[in-house]
Design a protein around this motif. Sequence first.
Motif, PDB file in Angstrom:
ATOM      1  N   UNK A  88       0.763  -1.310   0.064  1.00  0.00           N
ATOM      2  CA  UNK A  88      -0.042  -0.046   0.067  1.00  0.00           C
ATOM      3  C   UNK A  88       0.799   1.298  -0.044  1.00  0.00           C
ATOM      4  N   UNK A  89       1.841   1.278   0.791  1.00  0.00           N
ATOM      5  CA  UNK A  89       2.642   2.141   0.763  1.00  0.00           C
ATOM      6  C   UNK A  89       3.555   2.532  -0.491  1.00  0.00           C
ATOM      7  N   UNK A  90       4.025   1.611  -1.322  1.00  0.00           N
ATOM      8  CA  UNK A  90       4.654   1.718  -2.618  1.00  0.00           C
ATOM      9  C   UNK A  90       3.339   2.187  -3.560  1.00  0.00           C
ATOM     10  N   UNK A  91       2.312   1.917  -3.466  1.00  0.00           N
ATOM     11  CA  UNK A  91       1.340   2.422  -4.339  1.00  0.00           C
ATOM     12  C   UNK A  91       1.016   3.798  -4.179  1.00  0.00           C
ATOM     13  N   UNK A  92       1.063   4.358  -2.967  1.00  0.00           N
ATOM     14  CA  UNK A  92       1.032   5.719  -2.632  1.00  0.00           C
ATOM     15  C   UNK A  92       2.407   6.724  -3.026  1.00  0.00           C
ATOM     16  N   UNK A  93       3.669   5.970  -3.018  1.00  0.00           N
ATOM     17  CA  UNK A  93       4.413   6.615  -3.656  1.00  0.00           C
ATOM     18  C   UNK A  93       4.477   6.680  -4.921  1.00  0.00           C
ATOM     19  N   UNK A  94       4.069   5.632  -5.824  1.00  0.00           N
ATOM     20  CA  UNK A  94       3.697   5.556  -6.935  1.00  0.00           C
ATOM     21  C   UNK A  94       2.813   6.708  -7.595  1.00  0.00           C
ATOM     22  N   UNK A  95       1.712   6.723  -6.735  1.00  0.00           N
ATOM     23  CA  UNK A  95       0.842   7.961  -7.204  1.00  0.00           C
ATOM     24  C   UNK A  95       1.504   9.106  -7.057  1.00  0.00           C
ATOM     25  N   UNK A  96       2.433   9.559  -5.929  1.00  0.00           N
ATOM     26  CA  UNK A  96       3.118  10.811  -5.592  1.00  0.00           C
ATOM     27  C   UNK A  96       3.762  11.280  -7.107  1.00  0.00           C
ATOM     28  N   UNK A  97       4.459   9.997  -7.590  1.00  0.00           N
ATOM     29  CA  UNK A  97       5.323  10.328  -9.033  1.00  0.00           C
ATOM     30  C   UNK A  97       4.414  10.278 -10.101  1.00  0.00           C
ATOM     31  N   UNK A  98       3.300   9.963 -10.168  1.00  0.00           N
ATOM     32  CA  UNK A  98       2.423   9.864 -11.164  1.00  0.00           C
ATOM     33  C   UNK A  98       1.942  11.370 -11.824  1.00  0.00           C
ATOM     34  N   UNK A  99       1.632  11.459 -13.154  1.00  0.00           N
ATOM     35  CA  UNK A  99       1.111  12.799 -13.594  1.00  0.00           C
ATOM     36  C   UNK A  99       0.135  13.361 -12.785  1.00  0.00           C
ATOM     37  N   UNK A 100      -0.881  12.613 -12.350  1.00  0.00           N
ATOM     38  CA  UNK A 100      -1.781  13.277 -11.162  1.00  0.00           C
ATOM     39  C   UNK A 100      -1.372  13.912 -10.117  1.00  0.00           C
ATOM     40  N   UNK A 101      -0.334  13.035  -9.483  1.00  0.00           N
ATOM     41  CA  UNK A 101       0.069  13.405  -8.287  1.00  0.00           C
ATOM     42  C   UNK A 101       1.197  14.610  -8.418  1.00  0.00           C
ATOM     43  N   UNK A 102       1.809  14.769  -9.545  1.00  0.00           N
ATOM     44  CA  UNK A 102       3.071  15.906  -9.814  1.00  0.00           C
ATOM     45  C   UNK A 102       1.887  17.059 -10.111  1.00  0.00           C
ATOM     46  N   UNK A 103       0.607  16.928 -10.726  1.00  0.00           N
ATOM     47  CA  UNK A 103       0.027  18.100 -11.043  1.00  0.00           C
ATOM     48  C   UNK A 103      -0.570  18.751  -9.984  1.00  0.00           C
ATOM     49  N   UNK A 104      -1.030  17.966  -8.910  1.00  0.00           N
ATOM     50  CA  UNK A 104      -1.562  18.412  -7.650  1.00  0.00           C
ATOM     51  C   UNK A 104      -0.339  19.204  -6.865  1.00  0.00           C
ATOM     52  N   UNK A 105       0.736  18.481  -6.737  1.00  0.00           N
ATOM     53  CA  UNK A 105       1.907  19.110  -6.040  1.00  0.00           C
ATOM     54  C   UNK A 105       2.262  20.644  -6.746  1.00  0.00           C
ATOM     55  N   UNK A 106       2.453  20.519  -8.113  1.00  0.00           N
ATOM     56  CA  UNK A 106       2.499  21.463  -8.664  1.00  0.00           C
ATOM     57  C   UNK A 106       1.652  22.903  -8.702  1.00  0.00           C
ATOM     58  N   UNK A 107       0.591  22.547  -8.425  1.00  0.00           N
ATOM     59  CA  UNK A 107      -0.337  23.538  -8.133  1.00  0.00           C
ATOM     60  C   UNK A 107      -0.324  24.201  -6.746  1.00  0.00           C
ATOM     61  N   UNK A 108       0.362  23.326  -5.887  1.00  0.00           N
ATOM     62  CA  UNK A 108       0.825  23.814  -4.434  1.00  0.00           C
ATOM     63  C   UNK A 108       2.145  24.400  -4.435  1.00  0.00           C
ATOM     64  N   UNK A 109       2.786  24.581  -5.577  1.00  0.00           N
ATOM     65  CA  UNK A 109       4.046  25.370  -5.782  1.00  0.00           C
ATOM     66  C   UNK A 109       5.317  24.321  -5.678  1.00  0.00           C
ATOM     67  N   UNK A 110       5.136  22.983  -5.679  1.00  0.00           N
ATOM     68  CA  UNK A 110       6.208  22.175  -5.456  1.00  0.00           C
ATOM     69  C   UNK A 110       6.486  21.426  -6.767  1.00  0.00           C
ATOM     70  N   UNK A 111       7.817  21.067  -6.988  1.00  0.00           N
ATOM     71  CA  UNK A 111       8.074  20.439  -8.274  1.00  0.00           C
ATOM     72  C   UNK A 111       9.248  19.287  -7.869  1.00  0.00           C
ATOM     73  N   UNK A 112       9.267  18.346  -8.549  1.00  0.00           N
ATOM     74  CA  UNK A 112      10.432  17.175  -8.240  1.00  0.00           C
ATOM     75  C   UNK A 112      11.695  17.667  -8.071  1.00  0.00           C
ATOM     76  N   UNK A 113      12.546  17.209  -7.412  1.00  0.00           N
ATOM     77  CA  UNK A 113      14.081  17.324  -7.380  1.00  0.00           C
ATOM     78  C   UNK A 113      14.595  16.214  -8.404  1.00  0.00           C
ATOM     79  N   UNK A 114      15.217  16.667  -9.569  1.00  0.00           N
ATOM     80  CA  UNK A 114      15.601  15.650 -10.431  1.00  0.00           C
ATOM     81  C   UNK A 114      16.711  14.854  -9.896  1.00  0.00           C
TER      82      UNK A 114
END
Length: 285
Positions: free
Chosen positions: A259-285
């Motif tokens: 379940x934890x792996x699934x949540x982490x995968x969601x964080x990295x997914x386009x949907x998760x990244x779009x939500x985080x970007x809306x809050x002013x956060x972007x991935x560290x490459x």
Amino acid sequence: MSPVGPACAAFVPRKAACRGLFIAALALASWVAPAAAAADVVRIGGTGMALAAMREIGDTFTATAPGVTVEVLPSLGTPGGLRALQERAIDIAVTGRRLKPDERAKGFVEAFCLRTPLAFVSSHPAPPGVRSADLPRLYSEVSPRWPDGKPLNVILRTRAGSENGYLVAFEPKMAAALEAAYGRSGVPVATTDQENADRAQRIDGSLTVMSVLQLRAEKLDLRPVALDGVEPRAVSLEDRTYPLWVAVCAVTQGEPRPETRRLLSYLRSPAGLDLLRAYGAIPIE
């Protein structure tokens, strides 16, 4: 500009200042530990600046994962979150910085890291921008004013926090300015991210620092202040025009549960990244 770790050494946490919060974190970790084994519950804890964003991520994730619940604990801080993770009281610790070498040696792993602007924010209805060269004066003056003449009321973070180190790394003259502010009677000092937000909203003409991730995710009644003419936004991190940012990492230890792996995968997914970007956060490459 990347956060500069060694600059934070001038503001090393005082043991007496941190002891109460750390003991509280340990107590909470001990209390939730027996329940953390529930197979369908993913528990998250750590830095206060990311909790609202993690709740939003959890809500959108569980809508796509029937039977899985995401529980975000009250703020433990970065050290408390790592301790709770080590005690297996939570599945993911959210830190307000990158891991230190000694923490990596204990088996902690950065599963996913973001960066978000470290912004100056205010209750001023339309705060004028500030110049970085003026920051030391605004913090050290007894009665500072905004460029439009209105009173400016500084809110400090505790020495136990990491914010001061980032400010000093950005503008070295801030070291003396912060010391002057700590020495003045009546200057409020916020001990947590949530207290900082509460004080900033209640005090007229406030000026404090916080992550844009917290500002947006908590929907705070505060306005970001342009620094040297640049707004603190995700796009200004990408084009490197905004110089101040903090890292926020999702940390695990050992083999994560499915379940934890699934949540982490969601964080990295386009949907998760779009939500985080809306809050002013972007991935560290």
